[in-house]
Design a protein around this motif. Structure first.
Motif, PDB file in Angstrom:
ATOM      1  N   ILE A  98       4.350   0.013 -18.682  1.00 22.37           N
ATOM      2  CA  ILE A  98       3.558  -1.039 -18.035  1.00 22.37           C
ATOM      3  C   ILE A  98       2.115  -0.574 -17.867  1.00 22.37           C
ATOM      4  CG2 ILE A  98       3.235  -2.370 -15.910  1.00 22.37           C
ATOM      5  CD1 ILE A  98       6.347  -2.207 -15.605  1.00 22.37           C
ATOM      6  N   ALA A  99       1.925   0.647 -17.377  1.00 28.79           N
ATOM      7  CA  ALA A  99       0.576   1.171 -17.158  1.00 28.79           C
ATOM      8  C   ALA A  99      -0.214   1.233 -18.456  1.00 28.79           C
ATOM      9  CB  ALA A  99       0.653   2.560 -16.512  1.00 28.79           C
ATOM     10  N   LYS A 140      -0.913   6.324 -13.746  1.00 34.56           N
ATOM     11  CA  LYS A 140      -2.053   7.230 -13.801  1.00 34.56           C
ATOM     12  C   LYS A 140      -3.344   6.502 -14.138  1.00 34.56           C
ATOM     13  CE  LYS A 140      -0.939   8.843 -18.447  1.00 34.56           C
ATOM     14  NZ  LYS A 140      -0.585  10.000 -19.227  1.00 34.56           N
ATOM     15  N   HIS A 141      -3.253   5.273 -14.640  1.00 37.58           N
ATOM     16  CA  HIS A 141      -4.463   4.525 -14.993  1.00 37.58           C
ATOM     17  C   HIS A 141      -5.116   3.905 -13.763  1.00 37.58           C
ATOM     18  CE1 HIS A 141      -3.431   5.385 -19.038  1.00 37.58           C
ATOM     19  NE2 HIS A 141      -2.323   4.690 -18.967  1.00 37.58           N
ATOM     20  N   LYS A 142      -4.477   4.054 -12.591  1.00 39.99           N
ATOM     21  CA  LYS A 142      -5.057   3.563 -11.344  1.00 39.99           C
ATOM     22  C   LYS A 142      -6.384   4.255 -11.060  1.00 39.99           C
ATOM     23  CE  LYS A 142      -4.748   1.351  -7.376  1.00 39.99           C
ATOM     24  NZ  LYS A 142      -6.104   1.054  -7.019  1.00 39.99           N
ATOM     25  N   GLN A 143      -6.506   5.522 -11.441  1.00 46.55           N
ATOM     26  CA  GLN A 143      -7.761   6.244 -11.210  1.00 46.55           C
ATOM     27  C   GLN A 143      -8.916   5.576 -11.939  1.00 46.55           C
ATOM     28  OE1 GLN A 143      -7.365  10.392 -12.140  1.00 46.55           O
ATOM     29  NE2 GLN A 143      -5.828  10.734 -10.566  1.00 46.55           N
ATOM     30  N   LEU A 144      -8.666   5.076 -13.133  1.00 45.04           N
ATOM     31  CA  LEU A 144      -9.699   4.385 -13.897  1.00 45.04           C
ATOM     32  C   LEU A 144     -10.166   3.147 -13.143  1.00 45.04           C
ATOM     33  CD1 LEU A 144     -11.299   4.159 -16.599  1.00 45.04           C
ATOM     34  CD2 LEU A 144      -9.404   2.764 -17.427  1.00 45.04           C
ATOM     35  N   LEU A 145      -9.217   2.375 -12.633  1.00 40.48           N
ATOM     36  CA  LEU A 145      -9.573   1.173 -11.870  1.00 40.48           C
ATOM     37  C   LEU A 145     -10.318   1.549 -10.591  1.00 40.48           C
ATOM     38  CD1 LEU A 145      -6.347  -0.928 -12.312  1.00 40.48           C
ATOM     39  CD2 LEU A 145      -8.612  -1.480 -13.183  1.00 40.48           C
ATOM     40  N   ASP A 146      -9.852   2.586  -9.910  1.00 41.83           N
ATOM     41  CA  ASP A 146     -10.532   3.019  -8.683  1.00 41.83           C
ATOM     42  C   ASP A 146     -11.983   3.400  -8.963  1.00 41.83           C
ATOM     43  OD1 ASP A 146      -8.278   2.594  -7.170  1.00 41.83           O
ATOM     44  OD2 ASP A 146      -7.684   4.708  -7.126  1.00 41.83           O
ATOM     45  N   THR A 183      -1.985  -3.768 -10.284  1.00 45.65           N
ATOM     46  CA  THR A 183      -1.620  -2.350 -10.304  1.00 45.65           C
ATOM     47  C   THR A 183      -1.051  -1.925  -8.956  1.00 45.65           C
ATOM     48  OG1 THR A 183      -3.350  -1.949 -11.933  1.00 45.65           O
ATOM     49  CG2 THR A 183      -2.471  -0.035 -10.795  1.00 45.65           C
ATOM     50  N   ILE A 184      -1.631  -2.427  -7.881  1.00 41.91           N
ATOM     51  CA  ILE A 184      -1.121  -2.116  -6.541  1.00 41.91           C
ATOM     52  C   ILE A 184       0.326  -2.577  -6.416  1.00 41.91           C
ATOM     53  CG2 ILE A 184      -1.328  -2.748  -4.092  1.00 41.91           C
ATOM     54  CD1 ILE A 184      -4.425  -2.701  -4.555  1.00 41.91           C
ATOM     55  N   GLN A 185       0.624  -3.744  -6.955  1.00 42.14           N
ATOM     56  CA  GLN A 185       2.019  -4.228  -6.933  1.00 42.14           C
ATOM     57  C   GLN A 185       2.928  -3.275  -7.690  1.00 42.14           C
ATOM     58  OE1 GLN A 185       3.556  -6.476  -5.268  1.00 42.14           O
ATOM     59  NE2 GLN A 185       1.772  -7.423  -4.344  1.00 42.14           N
ATOM     60  N   CYS A 186       2.461  -2.811  -8.838  1.00 38.62           N
ATOM     61  CA  CYS A 186       3.266  -1.899  -9.653  1.00 38.62           C
ATOM     62  C   CYS A 186       3.424  -0.533  -8.996  1.00 38.62           C
ATOM     63  CB  CYS A 186       2.640  -1.726 -11.042  1.00 38.62           C
ATOM     64  SG  CYS A 186       2.694  -3.218 -12.040  1.00 38.62           S
ATOM     65  N   GLU A 187       2.453  -0.135  -8.175  1.00 38.84           N
ATOM     66  CA  GLU A 187       2.511   1.169  -7.521  1.00 38.84           C
ATOM     67  C   GLU A 187       3.697   1.298  -6.580  1.00 38.84           C
ATOM     68  OE1 GLU A 187      -1.299   1.533  -5.619  1.00 38.84           O
ATOM     69  OE2 GLU A 187      -1.894   3.045  -7.077  1.00 38.84           O
ATOM     70  N   ARG A 188       4.240   0.207  -6.146  1.00 39.63           N
ATOM     71  CA  ARG A 188       5.390   0.266  -5.250  1.00 39.63           C
ATOM     72  C   ARG A 188       6.568   0.967  -5.908  1.00 39.63           C
ATOM     73  NH1 ARG A 188       5.335  -5.667  -2.438  1.00 39.63           N
ATOM     74  NH2 ARG A 188       3.457  -5.317  -1.225  1.00 39.63           N
ATOM     75  N   GLY A 243      -6.252 -13.102  -5.234  1.00 40.54           N
ATOM     76  CA  GLY A 243      -5.797 -12.715  -3.900  1.00 40.54           C
ATOM     77  C   GLY A 243      -4.332 -12.305  -3.873  1.00 40.54           C
ATOM     78  N   HIS A 244      -3.678 -12.372  -5.013  1.00 42.94           N
ATOM     79  CA  HIS A 244      -2.278 -11.953  -5.142  1.00 42.94           C
ATOM     80  C   HIS A 244      -2.060 -11.508  -6.575  1.00 42.94           C
ATOM     81  CE1 HIS A 244      -1.500 -15.768  -7.221  1.00 42.94           C
ATOM     82  NE2 HIS A 244      -2.222 -16.329  -6.264  1.00 42.94           N
ATOM     83  N   ALA A 245      -0.957 -10.828  -6.805  1.00 45.74           N
ATOM     84  CA  ALA A 245      -0.660 -10.333  -8.149  1.00 45.74           C
ATOM     85  C   ALA A 245      -0.486 -11.493  -9.129  1.00 45.74           C
ATOM     86  CB  ALA A 245       0.600  -9.477  -8.129  1.00 45.74           C
ATOM     87  N   SER A 246      -0.786 -11.241 -10.380  1.00 48.95           N
ATOM     88  CA  SER A 246      -0.587 -12.237 -11.431  1.00 48.95           C
ATOM     89  C   SER A 246       0.898 -12.581 -11.537  1.00 48.95           C
ATOM     90  CB  SER A 246      -1.071 -11.683 -12.776  1.00 48.95           C
ATOM     91  OG  SER A 246      -2.439 -11.354 -12.707  1.00 48.95           O
ATOM     92  N   SER A 247       1.176 -13.799 -11.947  1.00 47.70           N
ATOM     93  CA  SER A 247       2.576 -14.247 -11.996  1.00 47.70           C
ATOM     94  C   SER A 247       3.415 -13.425 -12.967  1.00 47.70           C
ATOM     95  CB  SER A 247       2.660 -15.737 -12.340  1.00 47.70           C
ATOM     96  OG  SER A 247       2.068 -15.985 -13.594  1.00 47.70           O
ATOM     97  N   PHE A 248       2.852 -12.994 -14.096  1.00 51.08           N
ATOM     98  CA  PHE A 248       3.653 -12.216 -15.038  1.00 51.08           C
ATOM     99  C   PHE A 248       4.011 -10.847 -14.451  1.00 51.08           C
ATOM    100  CE2 PHE A 248      -0.367 -10.319 -16.237  1.00 51.08           C
ATOM    101  CZ  PHE A 248      -0.055  -9.067 -16.739  1.00 51.08           C
ATOM    102  N   ILE A 249       3.147 -10.289 -13.610  1.00 46.75           N
ATOM    103  CA  ILE A 249       3.437  -9.016 -12.948  1.00 46.75           C
ATOM    104  C   ILE A 249       4.510  -9.224 -11.876  1.00 46.75           C
ATOM    105  CG2 ILE A 249       2.501  -7.280 -11.355  1.00 46.75           C
ATOM    106  CD1 ILE A 249       1.670  -6.690 -14.185  1.00 46.75           C
ATOM    107  N   THR A 250       4.403 -10.298 -11.108  1.00 48.32           N
ATOM    108  CA  THR A 250       5.409 -10.588 -10.080  1.00 48.32           C
ATOM    109  C   THR A 250       6.784 -10.771 -10.719  1.00 48.32           C
ATOM    110  OG1 THR A 250       3.687 -11.657  -8.759  1.00 48.32           O
ATOM    111  CG2 THR A 250       5.964 -12.131  -8.163  1.00 48.32           C
ATOM    112  N   ASP A 251       6.848 -11.518 -11.817  1.00 45.28           N
ATOM    113  CA  ASP A 251       8.118 -11.723 -12.523  1.00 45.28           C
ATOM    114  C   ASP A 251       8.643 -10.409 -13.098  1.00 45.28           C
ATOM    115  OD1 ASP A 251       7.910 -14.410 -11.935  1.00 45.28           O
ATOM    116  OD2 ASP A 251       7.203 -14.978 -13.937  1.00 45.28           O
ATOM    117  N   LEU A 252       7.766  -9.623 -13.659  1.00 44.92           N
ATOM    118  CA  LEU A 252       8.145  -8.345 -14.248  1.00 44.92           C
ATOM    119  C   LEU A 252       8.717  -7.405 -13.186  1.00 44.92           C
ATOM    120  CD1 LEU A 252       6.201  -6.463 -16.921  1.00 44.92           C
ATOM    121  CD2 LEU A 252       6.809  -5.249 -14.879  1.00 44.92           C
ATOM    122  N   ILE A 253       8.089  -7.355 -12.022  1.00 42.39           N
ATOM    123  CA  ILE A 253       8.560  -6.486 -10.947  1.00 42.39           C
ATOM    124  C   ILE A 253       9.919  -6.952 -10.429  1.00 42.39           C
ATOM    125  CG2 ILE A 253       8.100  -5.776  -8.558  1.00 42.39           C
ATOM    126  CD1 ILE A 253       5.117  -5.605  -9.394  1.00 42.39           C
TER     127      ILE A 253
END
Length: 178
Positions: free
Chosen positions: A100-101, A138-144, A128-133, A61-71
């Motif tokens: 990152i992507a 470009k790998h978002k299309q794969l996830l979508d 990925t949504i967090q990183c999109e900020r 329900g929220h970004a992973s902690s390593f992504i939050t720290d990285l951002i």
């Protein structure tokens, strides 16, 4: 290519000025490369903390902690780039986001990953949504594609310039489908 010592053309810089311009361009390119390399190494330290549960039933329900720290790290670094020439700062930011992507995609495509649940894909989507900020990976299309299971559109539009999934390569999709 810098032409040092060539005869100056009317209205152009002298040979000496061209040489100085070339020297500064080479120095800037070297500094840019060093910034990007050091930034990627630091990002790798955060990415090593990745601990996806590939069989996750429901996303957190929220970004992973390593992504939050990285951002948070990247935001502080990007603020310090205000003293750099804009094109150097932009290249460093672009390089970081691409790194990152690619890393997140490589997590999913790793030979160590034998199975991926929809919950894990949804968690990666949240990350990925967090990183999109900061940039649009470009790998978002794969996830979508996998999140919506929109295969008819993918196959129908494949190879067209205006395809909704033009960045999804068949080999990558096949690996994830396996």
């Amino acid at each position: 290519m810098c032409a040092v010592g060539s005869a100056p053309k009317e209205g152009h810089m002298s040979g000496r000025n061209q040489g100085q311009s070339c020297m500064f361009r080479v120095a800037r390119d070297d500094a840019e490369r060093q910034i990007c390399d050091k930034l990627k190494r630091k990002l790798d330290e955060f990415l090593e903390l990745e601990n996806y549960d590939w069989l996750l039933v429901e996303p957190r329900g929220h970004a992973s902690s390593f992504i939050t720290d990285l951002i948070a790290f990247l935001q502080s670094i990007f603020l310090s780039f205000t003293n750099l020439p804009p094109e150097v700062a932009q290249e460093a930011c672009k390089s970081a986001c691409e790194h990152i992507a690619k890393s997140v995609l490589n997590f999913m495509l790793s030979d160590d990953v034998k199975q991926i649940s929809m919950g894990a894909l949804q968690q990666i989507n949240l990350d990925t949504i967090q990183c999109e900020r900061m940039s649009t990976p470009k790998h978002k299309q794969l996830l979508d594609l996998f999140m919506t299971w929109d295969w008819p559109t993918y196959f129908h539009d494949y190879g067209q310039d205006n395809s909704k999934y033009q960045q999804v390569y068949p080999n990558t999709a096949i690996i994830l489908l396996d």
